[in-house]
Scaffold this motif. Structure first.
Motif, PDB file in Angstrom:
ATOM      1  N   ALA A 121       4.454  -8.108  14.526  1.00 43.46           N
ATOM      2  CA  ALA A 121       5.808  -8.614  14.717  1.00 43.46           C
ATOM      3  C   ALA A 121       6.744  -8.322  13.553  1.00 43.46           C
ATOM      4  O   ALA A 121       7.938  -8.539  13.661  1.00 43.46           O
ATOM      5  N   ALA A 122       6.205  -7.840  12.443  1.00 41.89           N
ATOM      6  CA  ALA A 122       7.045  -7.614  11.270  1.00 41.89           C
ATOM      7  C   ALA A 122       6.631  -6.330  10.556  1.00 41.89           C
ATOM      8  O   ALA A 122       5.489  -5.889  10.665  1.00 41.89           O
ATOM      9  N   GLN A 123       7.584  -5.759   9.845  1.00 39.23           N
ATOM     10  CA  GLN A 123       7.301  -4.551   9.077  1.00 39.23           C
ATOM     11  C   GLN A 123       6.307  -4.844   7.967  1.00 39.23           C
ATOM     12  O   GLN A 123       6.196  -5.972   7.497  1.00 39.23           O
ATOM     13  N   LEU A 124       5.606  -3.797   7.543  1.00 40.59           N
ATOM     14  CA  LEU A 124       4.750  -3.923   6.365  1.00 40.59           C
ATOM     15  C   LEU A 124       5.632  -4.177   5.155  1.00 40.59           C
ATOM     16  O   LEU A 124       6.797  -3.783   5.137  1.00 40.59           O
ATOM     17  N   ALA A 162       6.767  -2.666  -0.532  1.00 36.39           N
ATOM     18  CA  ALA A 162       5.949  -2.106  -1.610  1.00 36.39           C
ATOM     19  C   ALA A 162       4.856  -1.196  -1.067  1.00 36.39           C
ATOM     20  O   ALA A 162       4.498  -0.201  -1.686  1.00 36.39           O
ATOM     21  N   LEU A 163       4.322  -1.499   0.103  1.00 40.78           N
ATOM     22  CA  LEU A 163       3.275  -0.659   0.677  1.00 40.78           C
ATOM     23  C   LEU A 163       3.840   0.690   1.088  1.00 40.78           C
ATOM     24  O   LEU A 163       3.210   1.717   0.897  1.00 40.78           O
ATOM     25  N   GLU A 164       5.022   0.715   1.651  1.00 38.11           N
ATOM     26  CA  GLU A 164       5.636   1.988   2.042  1.00 38.11           C
ATOM     27  C   GLU A 164       5.939   2.827   0.804  1.00 38.11           C
ATOM     28  O   GLU A 164       5.752   4.031   0.811  1.00 38.11           O
ATOM     29  N   ALA A 165       6.365   2.193  -0.251  1.00 29.82           N
ATOM     30  CA  ALA A 165       6.758   2.932  -1.445  1.00 29.82           C
ATOM     31  C   ALA A 165       5.589   3.635  -2.123  1.00 29.82           C
ATOM     32  O   ALA A 165       5.783   4.598  -2.838  1.00 29.82           O
ATOM     33  N   LEU A 192       2.073   5.463   6.621  1.00 32.08           N
ATOM     34  CA  LEU A 192       1.632   4.542   7.658  1.00 32.08           C
ATOM     35  C   LEU A 192       2.745   3.592   8.073  1.00 32.08           C
ATOM     36  O   LEU A 192       2.996   3.394   9.261  1.00 32.08           O
ATOM     37  N   ALA A 193       3.441   2.998   7.113  1.00 36.11           N
ATOM     38  CA  ALA A 193       4.504   2.044   7.442  1.00 36.11           C
ATOM     39  C   ALA A 193       5.599   2.719   8.265  1.00 36.11           C
ATOM     40  O   ALA A 193       6.076   2.149   9.251  1.00 36.11           O
ATOM     41  N   LEU A 209      -3.096  -4.531  13.026  1.00 37.62           N
ATOM     42  CA  LEU A 209      -3.607  -5.057  11.767  1.00 37.62           C
ATOM     43  C   LEU A 209      -3.767  -3.902  10.786  1.00 37.62           C
ATOM     44  O   LEU A 209      -4.272  -2.841  11.154  1.00 37.62           O
ATOM     45  N   VAL A 210      -3.342  -4.125   9.559  1.00 37.36           N
ATOM     46  CA  VAL A 210      -3.453  -3.112   8.517  1.00 37.36           C
ATOM     47  C   VAL A 210      -4.289  -3.678   7.380  1.00 37.36           C
ATOM     48  O   VAL A 210      -4.018  -4.781   6.893  1.00 37.36           O
ATOM     49  N   PHE A 211      -5.301  -2.920   6.986  1.00 41.53           N
ATOM     50  CA  PHE A 211      -6.124  -3.259   5.831  1.00 41.53           C
ATOM     51  C   PHE A 211      -5.861  -2.183   4.792  1.00 41.53           C
ATOM     52  O   PHE A 211      -6.128  -0.998   5.032  1.00 41.53           O
TER      53      PHE A 211
END
Length: 137
Positions: A66-69, A72-75, A83-84, A101-103
């Motif tokens: 329901a929400a963006q990652l 900081a993970l995208e950067a 992935l993001a 789900l993202v691990f």
């Protein structure tokens, strides 16, 4: 319910190989974020390495349904199209599965030709345990 486990990363770049290695051990697939077919998938589990943020080997779990990652993970993506960004493209096109789900495991070495760092290699069993605990995985 159809679950798809995808590993992201470059198998020749140290800790970035986490996604392909963990996914292969779990029976999933190594993925190019631009060529994923999500038709019929109800749960998508993504495995990826992340740049260190204090503790190499630490496992982060995100529900991207329901929400963006986190930004900081995208950067910290080492991929040309991370992935993001791939998840947000799928969301915008109305193709994102109902459950995502993202691990992400903090890495320490992303050098070409390097093996997994000891901290990331040590996190593999726990990562696999967490993924197997997801209903339908």
């Amino acid at each position: 319910m159809t679950t798809l486990i995808l590993g992201f990363g470059n198998p020749d770049r140290g800790d970035d190989a986490l996604g392909p290695i963990a996914t292969a051990q779990l029976g999933g697939a190594h993925a190019n974020p631009l060529t994923i077919d999500l038709a019929g998938v109800t749960t998508l589990i993504c495995l990826d390495a992340a740049a260190p943020n204090g503790t190499p080997g630490r496992i982060h779990e995100f529900d991207a349904s329901a929400a963006q990652l986190p930004a900081a993970l995208e950067a910290v993506s080492s991929h040309g199209f991370g992935l993001a960004a791939a998840l947000e493209l799928a969301r915008a096109l109305g193709e994102l599965p109902p459950r995502v789900l993202v691990f992400a495991v903090e890495g320490v070495c992303f050098d070409h030709g390097a093996p997994l760092s000891p901290a990331v290699a040590a996190a593999l069993p726990e990562l696999q345990r967490r993924v197997r605990a997801v209903p339908g995985a």
